[in-house]
Design a protein around this motif. Structure first.
Motif, PDB file in Angstrom:
ATOM      1  N   GLU A  70      41.824  12.111 -10.548  1.00  0.00           N
ATOM      2  CA  GLU A  70      41.534  12.365 -11.956  1.00  0.00           C
ATOM      3  C   GLU A  70      41.537  11.073 -12.757  1.00  0.00           C
ATOM      4  O   GLU A  70      40.670  10.856 -13.620  1.00  0.00           O
ATOM      5  CB  GLU A  70      42.554  13.345 -12.532  1.00  0.00           C
ATOM      6  CG  GLU A  70      42.410  14.784 -12.071  1.00  0.00           C
ATOM      7  CD  GLU A  70      43.320  15.696 -12.845  1.00  0.00           C
ATOM      8  OE1 GLU A  70      42.852  16.294 -13.840  1.00  0.00           O
ATOM      9  OE2 GLU A  70      44.503  15.819 -12.458  1.00  0.00           O
ATOM     10  N   ARG A  76      38.098  16.694 -11.672  1.00  0.00           N
ATOM     11  CA  ARG A  76      38.538  17.298 -12.928  1.00  0.00           C
ATOM     12  C   ARG A  76      38.757  18.785 -12.710  1.00  0.00           C
ATOM     13  O   ARG A  76      38.215  19.378 -11.773  1.00  0.00           O
ATOM     14  CB  ARG A  76      37.497  17.078 -14.027  1.00  0.00           C
ATOM     15  CG  ARG A  76      36.136  17.669 -13.710  1.00  0.00           C
ATOM     16  CD  ARG A  76      35.182  17.477 -14.884  1.00  0.00           C
ATOM     17  NE  ARG A  76      35.665  18.176 -16.064  1.00  0.00           N
ATOM     18  CZ  ARG A  76      35.085  18.097 -17.259  1.00  0.00           C
ATOM     19  NH1 ARG A  76      34.014  17.347 -17.422  1.00  0.00           N
ATOM     20  NH2 ARG A  76      35.575  18.775 -18.269  1.00  0.00           N
ATOM     21  N   PRO A  77      39.559  19.424 -13.568  1.00  0.00           N
ATOM     22  CA  PRO A  77      39.745  20.876 -13.432  1.00  0.00           C
ATOM     23  C   PRO A  77      38.430  21.617 -13.685  1.00  0.00           C
ATOM     24  O   PRO A  77      37.621  21.207 -14.528  1.00  0.00           O
ATOM     25  CB  PRO A  77      40.765  21.203 -14.535  1.00  0.00           C
ATOM     26  CG  PRO A  77      41.459  19.915 -14.807  1.00  0.00           C
ATOM     27  CD  PRO A  77      40.423  18.861 -14.616  1.00  0.00           C
ATOM     28  N   THR A 104      45.399  25.669 -10.675  1.00  0.00           N
ATOM     29  CA  THR A 104      44.155  25.145 -11.219  1.00  0.00           C
ATOM     30  C   THR A 104      43.188  24.851 -10.081  1.00  0.00           C
ATOM     31  O   THR A 104      43.570  24.308  -9.047  1.00  0.00           O
ATOM     32  CB  THR A 104      44.422  23.855 -12.024  1.00  0.00           C
ATOM     33  OG1 THR A 104      45.253  24.165 -13.130  1.00  0.00           O
ATOM     34  CG2 THR A 104      43.133  23.247 -12.525  1.00  0.00           C
ATOM     35  N   PHE A 106      40.132  22.623  -8.950  1.00  0.00           N
ATOM     36  CA  PHE A 106      39.510  21.357  -9.296  1.00  0.00           C
ATOM     37  C   PHE A 106      38.139  21.244  -8.628  1.00  0.00           C
ATOM     38  O   PHE A 106      37.870  21.877  -7.606  1.00  0.00           O
ATOM     39  CB  PHE A 106      40.373  20.181  -8.832  1.00  0.00           C
ATOM     40  CG  PHE A 106      41.699  20.069  -9.520  1.00  0.00           C
ATOM     41  CD1 PHE A 106      41.850  19.273 -10.644  1.00  0.00           C
ATOM     42  CD2 PHE A 106      42.804  20.762  -9.035  1.00  0.00           C
ATOM     43  CE1 PHE A 106      43.079  19.159 -11.283  1.00  0.00           C
ATOM     44  CE2 PHE A 106      44.035  20.650  -9.665  1.00  0.00           C
ATOM     45  CZ  PHE A 106      44.181  19.847 -10.790  1.00  0.00           C
TER      46      PHE A 106
END
Length: 336
Positions: A70, A76-77, A104, A106
């Motif tokens: 990141e 990124r998510p 999450t 990604f």
């Protein structure tokens, strides 16, 4: 120490990055690019992830790796929660923020393959280089890796290709593994997956986050790559179920396309000439090896790694590569 890594997927690239500052490392892969199943294809103006679709973090070790990705701007998510037949349908049963955060999903910022390309920067990676055999040096002091009409000599070899392919390379080179190792490696199995890619004439009607898992035959996953954020044009990736993929592995592409598009009900139509099919023979490990890597008994300088070791998917591949890289670093110290 010279190391030859067979396979430029996440496991191979991760291990190579750990070693290349100190050792002479060469990564070879039969594909035209790096990434393995972290695969992206471009059709016209569209960009389509057609292998791994996203990744999650379930260990602190991999979460730290993703933080570096990141920070580098390559990951990124995408969304939080679990995708079902109607889009996001919950956060893995969790009802508090911390659990939601842990799950999450990604994606690669530009594409899934962009992560592998970033890992490959500065490495000696040789693509379009199919390996045909891995054998002992005649004096038994090292390894000979046959690549096309040439050979690479090495002090150590790391095999990160799907295990049946790795075993075939050793058999071609006359390398005999210990019975226990051979049994455990042959116990590893994979599911196939047929992927269909299409550029659409308009937006799809897939719900947020632009992806669904129907949960029934013949489709295991669908995603709109534009809604995902990697494509400038509407473009859909459809992954068939393992059952459909086995049944239609040898079916004509036109048959596969017709069956999957009929089942998909996307609300838009593919542009003429934009539909492609890709077959992943070793798409998902079903039975994995319990350890993150395997060092062959009696052949300490021969290692196996990949997403079939210690845990599947993107996280498993990266952690396996890190484990193998650490083992090779230790081996180099012992050799000195």
């Amino acid at each position: 120490m010279r190391v030859v890594v067979v396979g430029a997927g996440l496991a191979g690239l991760t291990a190579a990055r750990m070693l290349h500052d100190v050792h002479d490392v060469v990564v070879v892969d039969k594909g035209r690019g790096v990434g393995g199943r972290m695969a992206t294809r471009r059709i016209g103006d569209a960009t389509l992830d057609h292998g791994a679709q996203f990744f999650t973090t379930h260990t602190q070790e991999f979460a730290a790796v993703v933080e570096t990705w990141e920070a580098a701007g390559i990951a990124r998510p995408w969304f939080r929660g679990r995708v079902g037949p109607s889009g996001i349908d919950g956060a893995d049963g969790a009802d508090d923020v911390s659990d939601v955060e842990r799950h999450t999903r990604f994606r690669g910022t530009d594409s899934m393959s962009s992560i592998a390309k970033w890992l490959a920067v500065g490495l000696d990676v040789r693509v379009s280089s199919p390996v045909t055999a891995v054998a002992h040096e005649s004096n038994g002091s090292g390894w000979v890796v046959s690549v096309g009409g040439s050979v690479l000599r090495a002090d150590a070899v790391l095999l990160t290709a799907p295990v049946p392919q790795s075993l075939a390379l050793l058999e071609a080179g006359g390398v005999v593994l210990a019975d226990d190792d051979l049994t455990s490696l042959r116990a590893i199995s994979y599911e196939p997956c047929i992927a269909m890619l299409a550029v659409m004439d308009g937006p799809t009607r897939l719900p947020e986050p632009g992806a669904v898992q129907p949960g029934s035959e013949p489709i295991g996953w669908m995603a709109d790559n534009q809604r995902k954020g990697v494509s400038t044009a509407p473009a859909v990736t459809i992954h068939a179920t393992a059952g459909f993929s086995r049944e239609h592995w040898d079916s004509p592409d036109a048959t596969v396309i017709d069956l999957l598009l009929t089942a998909a009900e996307l609300g838009s139509s593919p542009l003429v000439g934009s539909v492609q099919v890709h077959r992943w023979r070793f798409a998902r490990p079903v039975h994995v090896h319990p350890a993150r890597h395997l060092a062959a008994q009696g052949l300490a300088s021969l290692l196996f790694a990949g997403d079939a070791f210690g845990g599947a998917k993107v996280e498993g591949a990266v952690l396996s590569g890190r484990s193998a890289g650490a083992a090779l670093t230790l081996l180099a110290h012992e050799v000195r």
